[in-house]
Design a protein around this motif. Structure first.
Motif, PDB file in Angstrom:
ATOM      1  N   ALA A 180      42.359  42.016  41.892  1.00  0.00           N
ATOM      2  CA  ALA A 180      42.873  43.090  42.077  1.00  0.00           C
ATOM      3  C   ALA A 180      42.589  44.064  42.227  1.00  0.00           C
ATOM      4  O   ALA A 180      42.155  44.992  43.298  1.00  0.00           O
ATOM      5  N   GLY A 181      40.816  43.686  41.918  1.00  0.00           N
ATOM      6  CA  GLY A 181      39.978  44.818  41.818  1.00  0.00           C
ATOM      7  C   GLY A 181      39.061  45.133  43.409  1.00  0.00           C
ATOM      8  O   GLY A 181      38.221  45.704  43.763  1.00  0.00           O
ATOM      9  N   LEU A 182      38.802  44.112  44.561  1.00  0.00           N
ATOM     10  CA  LEU A 182      38.612  44.303  45.130  1.00  0.00           C
ATOM     11  C   LEU A 182      39.274  45.071  45.996  1.00  0.00           C
ATOM     12  O   LEU A 182      40.104  44.786  45.982  1.00  0.00           O
ATOM     13  N   PRO A 183      37.793  45.002  47.577  1.00  0.00           N
ATOM     14  CA  PRO A 183      38.922  46.099  48.284  1.00  0.00           C
ATOM     15  C   PRO A 183      39.570  45.737  49.222  1.00  0.00           C
ATOM     16  O   PRO A 183      39.214  44.043  49.633  1.00  0.00           O
ATOM     17  N   LYS A 184      40.231  45.962  49.531  1.00  0.00           N
ATOM     18  CA  LYS A 184      41.223  46.377  50.836  1.00  0.00           C
ATOM     19  C   LYS A 184      40.669  46.578  52.760  1.00  0.00           C
ATOM     20  O   LYS A 184      40.727  46.741  53.061  1.00  0.00           O
ATOM     21  N   LEU A 185      39.804  45.293  52.348  1.00  0.00           N
ATOM     22  CA  LEU A 185      38.664  44.454  54.091  1.00  0.00           C
ATOM     23  C   LEU A 185      39.167  43.569  54.090  1.00  0.00           C
ATOM     24  O   LEU A 185      39.505  42.713  53.797  1.00  0.00           O
ATOM     25  N   PRO A 186      39.526  43.463  55.920  1.00  0.00           N
ATOM     26  CA  PRO A 186      39.370  42.542  56.660  1.00  0.00           C
ATOM     27  C   PRO A 186      38.514  41.363  55.946  1.00  0.00           C
ATOM     28  O   PRO A 186      37.903  41.176  55.584  1.00  0.00           O
ATOM     29  N   GLY A 187      39.191  39.623  55.570  1.00  0.00           N
ATOM     30  CA  GLY A 187      38.135  38.640  54.896  1.00  0.00           C
ATOM     31  C   GLY A 187      37.911  38.766  53.453  1.00  0.00           C
ATOM     32  O   GLY A 187      37.468  38.356  52.867  1.00  0.00           O
ATOM     33  N   TYR A 188      38.906  39.865  52.901  1.00  0.00           N
ATOM     34  CA  TYR A 188      38.428  39.966  51.210  1.00  0.00           C
ATOM     35  C   TYR A 188      39.886  40.262  50.612  1.00  0.00           C
ATOM     36  O   TYR A 188      39.766  40.313  49.491  1.00  0.00           O
ATOM     37  N   ASN A 189      41.182  39.610  51.335  1.00  0.00           N
ATOM     38  CA  ASN A 189      42.100  39.469  50.929  1.00  0.00           C
ATOM     39  C   ASN A 189      41.823  37.963  50.515  1.00  0.00           C
ATOM     40  O   ASN A 189      41.807  37.339  51.201  1.00  0.00           O
ATOM     41  N   PHE A 190      42.463  38.045  48.808  1.00  0.00           N
ATOM     42  CA  PHE A 190      42.904  36.239  48.654  1.00  0.00           C
ATOM     43  C   PHE A 190      44.829  36.259  48.231  1.00  0.00           C
ATOM     44  O   PHE A 190      45.388  37.508  47.739  1.00  0.00           O
ATOM     45  N   SER A 191      44.311  34.918  48.372  1.00  0.00           N
ATOM     46  CA  SER A 191      45.974  34.902  48.327  1.00  0.00           C
ATOM     47  C   SER A 191      46.335  34.560  46.225  1.00  0.00           C
ATOM     48  O   SER A 191      45.221  33.617  46.441  1.00  0.00           O
ATOM     49  N   ASP A 192      47.708  34.782  45.692  1.00  0.00           N
ATOM     50  CA  ASP A 192      47.762  34.448  44.577  1.00  0.00           C
ATOM     51  C   ASP A 192      47.918  32.864  44.614  1.00  0.00           C
ATOM     52  O   ASP A 192      49.430  32.541  44.785  1.00  0.00           O
ATOM     53  N   PRO A 193      47.344  31.970  43.918  1.00  0.00           N
ATOM     54  CA  PRO A 193      47.508  30.725  44.452  1.00  0.00           C
ATOM     55  C   PRO A 193      48.758  30.361  43.527  1.00  0.00           C
ATOM     56  O   PRO A 193      49.946  29.249  43.706  1.00  0.00           O
ATOM     57  N   THR A 194      48.912  31.125  41.912  1.00  0.00           N
ATOM     58  CA  THR A 194      50.671  30.620  42.099  1.00  0.00           C
ATOM     59  C   THR A 194      51.691  30.966  41.833  1.00  0.00           C
ATOM     60  O   THR A 194      52.408  30.519  40.882  1.00  0.00           O
ATOM     61  N   ILE A 195      51.195  32.098  43.552  1.00  0.00           N
ATOM     62  CA  ILE A 195      52.705  32.871  43.469  1.00  0.00           C
ATOM     63  C   ILE A 195      53.263  31.360  44.677  1.00  0.00           C
ATOM     64  O   ILE A 195      52.246  31.765  45.805  1.00  0.00           O
ATOM     65  N   THR A 196      54.730  31.071  44.333  1.00  0.00           N
ATOM     66  CA  THR A 196      54.601  30.115  45.377  1.00  0.00           C
ATOM     67  C   THR A 196      56.584  30.602  45.883  1.00  0.00           C
ATOM     68  O   THR A 196      57.004  30.158  46.287  1.00  0.00           O
TER      69      THR A 196
END
Length: 756
Positions: free
Chosen positions: A2-18
């Protein structure tokens, strides 16, 4: 993450959410939509607003205002319905037309096409439907699919507020002119403050009118010839059916026999069909007369006609029977047999009504009147078993149990009305005995139970099993049983030659009377209500009523705020008043009506809220040991207000209120004498403005209660116009006393009031 910057290439998806679907708004339960409380977010994840970080210092979970201000009555919140559920399957329908130009055609220049503009309130979408017209040659149906139609280039869409009757609406370059709408659309628009215009006429289509005119020009009426083929094709299978009787009682062994007379419209022939009953003993011939033309006078033939070898033809018959000759109630002759027509079927009646303009008579009853069977005498009851059971054995040969009211038993299972009774004392030792009467609402039976009293020498327990209680003096073969309408406080009932006096009742009895007031006289309900009030069992009802009155008065006071505020005139109004501008427009009649209305509202506001009954004591029929001398009770009527009194002061009682206080005290003292048996010494009638005297509690010689005419103050007419007169309604007011309740007072020889 949640603390990562909203920049291209820095967006990660939560694998637990299906799961990424949104939760639904409501559930279906038994076919009804039940709103669902707000749940988790997308995929069942908790929302941020549910976190403890959003809890305020004054959170209602931590702070309980009821500890400071007390408990308040919560108000039920209205049920939330989403917009699409509230306006589901609700739409506005407008009738409209548009003109379509026709080029390269010498027959027409434009067409007028009728359409229906349907606006769906669920999602503000619009569709345009064209009703199908037969042989139009045009592709009709849905002209514009259902969607939001743009209104301008700025992105605005057509809304229901933009629709009206007599308005031009442009959808994608086509101008539709609205002329009418349905009833629901008018009511909905009126509820939203939009009044629809008057209905307009749709202009006719020139080409359609031309075609109708051309079709009419080719229609011609020519007399039709009597063509047998045409009659066969038109009337084949259409038969006039009559029910008839052949009265052959003039001949030996003759009788009345039923027949059916059939008239065939295709060829004007008649046939007579026999009607056989079961086991009638006759040969099963289907017809009495085969299908043939029936002459009216079958003996009418020329004298030179050779009937030995020639058959009768149309040349020898003067006239045949026609449909107009067959009428219900008339007699026709079938080759010498008299046939009485007494009924016909529905097709025959409709044919005579529509084609011949003749109304057939109603059916004639031919059934023989049965002689009334002699009434069987009812044998007397032998005393074995119940009366209903013994009566059932005399009706049928095989004994059957008497029928019971199953619906009454199902609805009133285990429901009883309980009363407290005592014996009509004959022996002094029975004065302490008390009994409980249970009246079953399911079958109308009564059982009596005697509570045991310790050290009394009387064995308590079941006094009477469940049985019907007959009223004394009723018909033994048609007895009259006791019902809840006969049970009240002070009533005397007879149970197998033993007299009981009802002294109390259960609160459920009064609740049952409130639920079913049509089953009880008003005197009985008032009697039980007074008993419950004296026992203090109606305190909750009184508190609820007082609370409702207080809430109503508070609401009235809140509504009255601001009515008495006077608006100060502006400088312009003061200036106009000085120069007397606008004085000619003052309506003196309007001011007079307004003044009278305000005066009437004020008088209604100071009027006594409680019902003020008429007071007075009726003449007595006999004198008891405490005599009552009644003076003249005169009526006081103030015809009009004396002096210039427009408003009445609140601290002055009306004449009706003065009489209420005076005669209420007289009746209270009289009731104390009758119930307690203690004479009290009272002074004469008090005058207005003086306090009533206090009666001496010491036993003294009985003195009569004097009831003098009430003296009203001199300024009574200045309060408001009142009228007081005695009337025969004392028994309505004091039903709990001795009036018209068949109550026997054997404890003291008290005064018997005159029945109302």
């Amino acid at each position: 993450m949640a603390g990562l910057p909203k920049l291209p290439g820095y967006n990660f998806s939560d694998p637990t959410i299906t799961r990424y679907h949104l939760p639904h708004a409501f559930d279906f339960c038994n076919g009804y939509k039940i709103p669902k409380h707000p749940g988790p977010g997308i995929g069942g994840q908790p929302l941020d607003i549910d976190s403890v970080g959003y809890i305020d210092k004054l959170d209602p979970v931590r702070f309980d205002p009821s500890l400071t201000y007390g408990r308040t009555r919560s108000v039920a919140l209205p049920q939330f319905l989403p917009h699409f559920a509230l306006y589901d399957q609700k739409c506005l329908t407008f009738r409209a037309f548009f003109k379509q130009s026709v080029s390269e055609s010498p027959m027409e220049h434009y067409r007028v096409r009728q359409v229906n503009i349907i606006y769906f309130l669920e999602d503000d979408t619009i569709t345009v439907m064209e009703p199908t017209v037969e042989n139009s040659g045009l592709v009709q149906g849905r002209l514009i699919r259902r969607h939001k139609i743009p209104k301008t280039e700025l992105g605005d869409f057509w809304h229901w507020k933009d629709l009206d009757i007599g308005k031009d609406i442009c959808f994608y370059g086509v101008v539709f002119h609205t002329v009418d709408c349905d009833t629901y659309t008018r009511e909905y628009m009126a509820s939203q403050g939009l009044i629809m215009g008057d209905t307009e006429q749709i202009p006719p289509d020139p080409y359609t009118q031309k075609r109708i005119f051309e079709q009419r020009s080719h229609i011609s009426k020519t007399p039709s010839a009597d063509d047998k083929l045409r009659r066969f094709l038109e009337y084949d299978g259409k038969i006039l059916k009559f029910k008839a009787l052949w009265d052959d009682r003039d001949s030996e062994y003759g009788e009345i026999r039923p027949y059916e007379v059939l008239y065939f419209l295709a060829d004007d022939t008649v046939s007579v069909k026999e009607v056989h009953d079961r086991n009638d003993g006759r040969d099963p011939f289907p017809q009495l007369l085969r299908k043939t033309k029936l002459p009216k006078v079958w003996t009418d033939r020329p004298a030179t006609f050779a009937s030995i070898y020639l058959e009768r033809s149309d040349a020898e018959v003067t006239e045949y029977y026609q449909p107009k000759d067959f009428l219900v109630g008339d007699t026709v002759f079938v080759l010498g047999r008299r046939m009485f027509l007494y009924d016909c079927d529905d097709f025959t009646r409709n044919y005579f009504r529509k084609v011949l303009c003749i109304e057939q008579k109603p059916s004639i009853s031919i059934e023989k009147k049965k002689k009334p069977s002699p009434q069987r005498p009812m044998p007397p009851h032998d005393g074995l078993g119940s009366l209903e059971d013994s009566l059932q054995n005399t009706i049928t040969f095989m004994p059957k149990p008497p029928r019971k009211d199953v619906l009454r038993q199902v609805l009133n299972t285990n429901k009883y009305l309980r009363y407290e009774m005592k014996l009509d004392v004959v022996h002094p030792e029975d004065s302490i005995r008390r009994f409980l009467l249970n009246y079953s609402l399911g079958d109308g039976t009564c059982n009596i139970y005697e509570p045991p009293i310790r050290n009394s020498g009387i064995i308590g327990g079941k006094y009477l099993r469940s049985s019907y209680l007959k009223k004394p003096g009723c018909d033994p073969l048609d007895p009259d049983y006791y019902t809840p309408a006969d049970l009240y406080i002070g009533a005397i009932i007879t149970v197998f030659q033993q007299r009981f006096i009802i002294t109390g009742a259960d609160l459920y009895v009064y609740r049952y009377m409130q639920t079913n007031p049509e089953k009880f006289p008003c005197q009985i309900i008032e009697n039980i209500r007074n008993y419950m009030f004296n026992q203090g069992l109606l305190n909750e009802d009184i508190d609820d009523r007082v609370e409702e009155d207080m809430e109503r008065e508070k609401k009235e006071r809140r509504d009255a705020i601001g009515k008495e505020i006077k608006e100060e005139p502006t400088d312009m109004e003061k200036c106009m008043a000085e120069v007397n501008i606008g004085a000619d427009y003052i309506d003196p009649e309007y001011e007079k009506r307004t003044k009278q209305r305000i005066l009437a509202e004020y008088e209604a506001s100071i009027q006594n809220r409680q019902a003020v009954p008429s007071h007075g004591i009726q003449p007595v029929e006999k004198t008891c040991r405490y005599p009552i001398h009644i003076g003249d009770v005169k009526s006081t009527e103030c015809s009009a207000l004396e002096g210039n009194y427009e408003l009445a002061p609140k601290h002055i009682d009306t004449p009706a209120e003065i009489r209420e206080k005076y005669y209420a005290d007289v009746l209270r003292r009289h009731e104390e004498i009758c119930t307690e048996g203690k004479p009290i010494e009272c002074s004469d009638a008090p005058k207005i403005g003086e306090e009533p005297s206090i009666c001496d509690e010491k036993p003294v010689q009985p003195k009569p209660i004097m009831v003098h005419p009430l003296q009203l103050p001199e300024d009574a007419c200045k309060v408001k116009t009142v009228k007081f007169a005695e009337g025969p309604d004392r028994c309505v007011r004091d039903r709990y006393d001795l009036c018209d309740l068949n109550t026997e007072k054997t404890q003291c020889d008290c005064t018997d009031y005159k029945k109302c």
